[in-house]
Design a protein around this motif. Structure first.
Motif, PDB file in Angstrom:
ATOM      1  N   TYR A 256       0.831  -1.199   0.000  1.00 57.66           N
ATOM      2  CA  TYR A 256       0.000   0.000   0.000  1.00 57.66           C
ATOM      3  C   TYR A 256       0.875   1.262   0.000  1.00 57.66           C
ATOM      4  CZ  TYR A 256      -3.743  -3.226   1.275  1.00 57.66           C
ATOM      5  OH  TYR A 256      -4.637  -4.263   1.277  1.00 57.66           O
ATOM      6  N   THR A 257       0.361   2.308  -0.626  1.00 53.34           N
ATOM      7  CA  THR A 257       1.026   3.606  -0.595  1.00 53.34           C
ATOM      8  C   THR A 257       0.274   4.535   0.348  1.00 53.34           C
ATOM      9  OG1 THR A 257      -0.277   4.484  -2.450  1.00 53.34           O
ATOM     10  CG2 THR A 257       1.787   3.354  -2.989  1.00 53.34           C
ATOM     11  N   VAL A 258       1.024   5.354   1.067  1.00 54.88           N
ATOM     12  CA  VAL A 258       0.444   6.365   1.947  1.00 54.88           C
ATOM     13  C   VAL A 258       1.036   7.699   1.519  1.00 54.88           C
ATOM     14  CG1 VAL A 258       0.090   7.141   4.310  1.00 54.88           C
ATOM     15  CG2 VAL A 258       0.292   4.688   3.825  1.00 54.88           C
ATOM     16  N   GLN A 259       0.199   8.587   1.008  1.00 60.84           N
ATOM     17  CA  GLN A 259       0.668   9.855   0.452  1.00 60.84           C
ATOM     18  C   GLN A 259       0.062  11.024   1.208  1.00 60.84           C
ATOM     19  OE1 GLN A 259      -0.625   9.425  -3.653  1.00 60.84           O
ATOM     20  NE2 GLN A 259       1.459   8.931  -4.295  1.00 60.84           N
ATOM     21  N   ASP A 260       0.910  12.020   1.496  1.00 60.81           N
ATOM     22  CA  ASP A 260       0.370  13.263   2.040  1.00 60.81           C
ATOM     23  C   ASP A 260      -0.109  14.140   0.881  1.00 60.81           C
ATOM     24  OD1 ASP A 260       2.620  14.536   0.927  1.00 60.81           O
ATOM     25  OD2 ASP A 260       3.768  14.285   2.771  1.00 60.81           O
ATOM     26  N   ARG A 261      -0.620  15.330   1.202  1.00 56.71           N
ATOM     27  CA  ARG A 261      -1.234  16.168   0.173  1.00 56.71           C
ATOM     28  C   ARG A 261      -0.220  16.608  -0.880  1.00 56.71           C
ATOM     29  NH1 ARG A 261      -3.815  19.596   3.409  1.00 56.71           N
ATOM     30  NH2 ARG A 261      -5.568  18.155   3.570  1.00 56.71           N
ATOM     31  N   MET A 262       1.024  16.833  -0.475  1.00 54.81           N
ATOM     32  CA  MET A 262       2.044  17.256  -1.437  1.00 54.81           C
ATOM     33  C   MET A 262       2.398  16.114  -2.381  1.00 54.81           C
ATOM     34  SD  MET A 262       5.631  19.240  -0.692  1.00 54.81           S
ATOM     35  CE  MET A 262       4.699  20.667  -0.127  1.00 54.81           C
ATOM     36  N   GLU A 263       2.417  14.883  -1.875  1.00 53.17           N
ATOM     37  CA  GLU A 263       2.720  13.727  -2.721  1.00 53.17           C
ATOM     38  C   GLU A 263       1.548  13.402  -3.648  1.00 53.17           C
ATOM     39  OE1 GLU A 263       5.734  11.320   0.304  1.00 53.17           O
ATOM     40  OE2 GLU A 263       3.566  11.126   0.514  1.00 53.17           O
ATOM     41  N   GLN A 264       0.335  13.701  -3.216  1.00 47.59           N
ATOM     42  CA  GLN A 264      -0.836  13.483  -4.067  1.00 47.59           C
ATOM     43  C   GLN A 264      -0.817  14.405  -5.286  1.00 47.59           C
ATOM     44  OE1 GLN A 264      -4.505  13.662  -1.656  1.00 47.59           O
ATOM     45  NE2 GLN A 264      -3.283  12.992   0.084  1.00 47.59           N
ATOM     46  N   ASN A 265      -0.172  15.562  -5.133  1.00 43.12           N
ATOM     47  CA  ASN A 265      -0.069  16.533  -6.235  1.00 43.12           C
ATOM     48  C   ASN A 265       1.402  16.806  -6.530  1.00 43.12           C
ATOM     49  OD1 ASN A 265      -3.081  17.546  -6.415  1.00 43.12           O
ATOM     50  ND2 ASN A 265      -2.556  17.509  -4.244  1.00 43.12           N
ATOM     51  N   GLY A 266       2.164  15.718  -6.662  1.00 46.20           N
ATOM     52  CA  GLY A 266       3.609  15.838  -6.817  1.00 46.20           C
ATOM     53  C   GLY A 266       4.032  16.703  -7.984  1.00 46.20           C
ATOM     54  N   ALA A 267       3.412  16.513  -9.154  1.00 41.92           N
ATOM     55  CA  ALA A 267       3.814  17.264 -10.350  1.00 41.92           C
ATOM     56  C   ALA A 267       3.564  18.758 -10.168  1.00 41.92           C
ATOM     57  CB  ALA A 267       3.042  16.746 -11.562  1.00 41.92           C
ATOM     58  N   LEU A 268       2.436  19.110  -9.556  1.00 44.26           N
ATOM     59  CA  LEU A 268       2.092  20.516  -9.376  1.00 44.26           C
ATOM     60  C   LEU A 268       3.077  21.212  -8.447  1.00 44.26           C
ATOM     61  CD1 LEU A 268       0.153  22.907  -9.732  1.00 44.26           C
ATOM     62  CD2 LEU A 268      -1.204  21.971  -7.840  1.00 44.26           C
ATOM     63  N   PHE A 269       3.353  20.605  -7.294  1.00 44.16           N
ATOM     64  CA  PHE A 269       4.249  21.237  -6.332  1.00 44.16           C
ATOM     65  C   PHE A 269       5.699  21.235  -6.813  1.00 44.16           C
ATOM     66  CE2 PHE A 269       0.695  20.232  -3.433  1.00 44.16           C
ATOM     67  CZ  PHE A 269       0.518  21.483  -2.873  1.00 44.16           C
ATOM     68  N   LYS A 270       6.094  20.219  -7.568  1.00 45.61           N
ATOM     69  CA  LYS A 270       7.437  20.204  -8.145  1.00 45.61           C
ATOM     70  C   LYS A 270       7.598  21.331  -9.164  1.00 45.61           C
ATOM     71  CE  LYS A 270       8.578  15.303  -7.563  1.00 45.61           C
ATOM     72  NZ  LYS A 270       8.789  13.993  -8.249  1.00 45.61           N
ATOM     73  N   MET A 271       6.531  21.591  -9.935  1.00 45.46           N
ATOM     74  CA  MET A 271       6.587  22.672 -10.915  1.00 45.46           C
ATOM     75  C   MET A 271       6.772  24.015 -10.221  1.00 45.46           C
ATOM     76  SD  MET A 271       3.667  23.881 -13.624  1.00 45.46           S
ATOM     77  CE  MET A 271       2.645  24.508 -12.277  1.00 45.46           C
ATOM     78  N   VAL A 272       6.024  24.233  -9.125  1.00 50.42           N
ATOM     79  CA  VAL A 272       6.145  25.493  -8.384  1.00 50.42           C
ATOM     80  C   VAL A 272       7.551  25.641  -7.813  1.00 50.42           C
ATOM     81  CG1 VAL A 272       5.312  26.801  -6.396  1.00 50.42           C
ATOM     82  CG2 VAL A 272       3.690  25.577  -7.844  1.00 50.42           C
TER      83      VAL A 272
END
Length: 402
Positions: A256-272
């Motif tokens: 199982y994977t456990v993701q926080d909110r930043m990991e759920q939107n990894g591409a978006l936050f990495k772009m910022v």
């Protein structure tokens, strides 16, 4: 008293025989100040937009999300899941069954991502705070409701009342697909729009919230979920979030994977983050170019002070100490600009952060440019600019002294 430092200070404020030296020094310090202030302000603006994105996504996304690595759905009952759901710091655990569905409302048709949730969902998730019409109601007696995103509502003309039904279609996994009777391979459920939510564009144009029972009937998954949404006790700190996340990963294992909110939107936050880093490098390079004026100013000062250098040498001052005088003066010019720029940058950032002086153009979710000033950004900027000043101050000494 540090003699080289004292003499460098006197040289810094003393009138030179060539006014151009003073002028170049002032221009250099002013350029460094402007660059330093710009760095602090722009990095704070990026922090503000990053915080705004987190805030918007927190309106409909969980603190933590549990998914199965090797399939679309899984059973989240018994065994290790009971241990996970009973961990301290967890406020709520919500099962979600998610699939893409076909919608029909009157004469309008569309496609959406339907999320089957429990009746307690609006108490756990903040999506209920973003209802713009109607209410987040999945049941009104025996009548099953649907909460629709504002974008879908606008494109299909959906209104939150119980007059026109919203039909939901999904392929029947057990029915054969035939070209002549394609409709016979679809399952259909009828609900009535009860509310419209608006949180941010991607969610508004994508999601429809339905009762879990409706989604279970459509998809044929009985008691299974696409993922579990975990909501933590407020306030959620970075330390508590990381601690609970790692504990869950340990209990559930590698399946199982456990993701926080930043990991759920990894591409978006990495772009910022990438944009922020790119802007930082560009401005940092500009400050380096501006600081090169110090090279010219210091070189001219060394030439002008040849007689003083000879006097210092005759008085017994060694070459490293003489070099230190001019090194300190060059660095003082740079540090003066850094300190002035830091003061201006911090003052303007705090003014915008707390008073919203500069408004946001157009119809945006906030009235003013979002700004969040961070101590780490100030320290990185001051340290980097100070090191640039030291490097530039060292260069003329390599060429002007033996």
């Amino acid at each position: 008293m540090n003699l080289p430092f004292f003499i460098a200070g006197r040289y810094l404020f003393a009138k030179k025989s060539h006014n151009v030296i003073n002028l170049i020094s002032i221009i250099s310090a002013a350029g460094v100040a402007i660059g330093t202030a710009a760095l602090i302000i722009i990095m704070s603006v990026f922090n503000g937009f990053n915080s705004l994105i987190e805030q918007m996504h927190s309106g409909y996304e969980p603190d933590l999300k549990i998914e199965y690595r090797y399939g679309k759905v899984f059973s989240a009952s018994g065994g290790n899941f009971d241990k996970v759901f009973s961990m301290p710091g967890i406020r709520a655990c919500e099962p979600v069954l998610e699939e893409n569905v076909y919608l029909k409302y009157g004469n309008s048709e569309g496609v959406a991502t339907a999320k089957g949730v429990s009746v307690s969902y609006p108490e756990s998730c903040k999506i209920g705070e973003h209802i713009v019409k109607g209410a987040f109601s999945l049941y009104d007696g025996d009548v099953r409701g649907a909460v629709v995103g504002a974008g879908i509502s606008s494109s299909m003309g959906i209104k939150p009342h119980f007059l026109t039904p919203l039909d939901i279609y999904f392929p029947d996994r057990n029915a054969p697909v035939t070209i002549l009777a394609a409709a016979s391979s679809l399952k259909k459920e009828r609900v009535f729009p009860s509310g419209i939510f608006s949180v941010e564009a991607s969610a508004d144009n994508r999601f429809v919230y339905l009762p879990y029972e409706v989604m279970s009937s459509l998809t044929g998954y009985d008691g299974e979920v696409s993922y579990m949404e975990i909501y933590l006790d407020d306030p959620v700190t970075a330390r508590s979030l990381e601690r609970i996340k790692e504990s869950m990963r340990t209990v559930l294992g590698e399946d199982y994977t456990v993701q926080d909110r930043m990991e759920q939107n990894g591409a978006l936050f990495k772009m910022v983050k990438s944009e922020k880093f790119a802007i930082f490098l560009i401005l940092f390079f500009i400050i380096l170019i501006i600081s090169c004026n110090i090279f010219g100013s210091l070189s001219m000062l060394v030439i002008e002070k040849k007689d003083d250098i000879l006097t210092f040498s005759n008085l017994g001052m060694d070459s490293p100490a003489i070099k230190k005088i001019f090194l300190m003066e060059g660095w003082m010019i740079s540090l003066a600009g850094v300190l002035a720029g830091t003061f201006v940058g911090v003052a303007l950032s705090l003014a915008q952060q707390y008073f919203g002086i500069i408004g946001m153009p157009g119809n945006f979710v906030v009235d003013a440019y979002p700004v969040v000033l961070k101590l780490s950004d100030i320290l990185i900027t001051v340290t980097g600019c100070a090191l640039i000043g030291l490097f530039v101050a060292l260069l003329p000494l390599k060429f002007r002294f033996p």
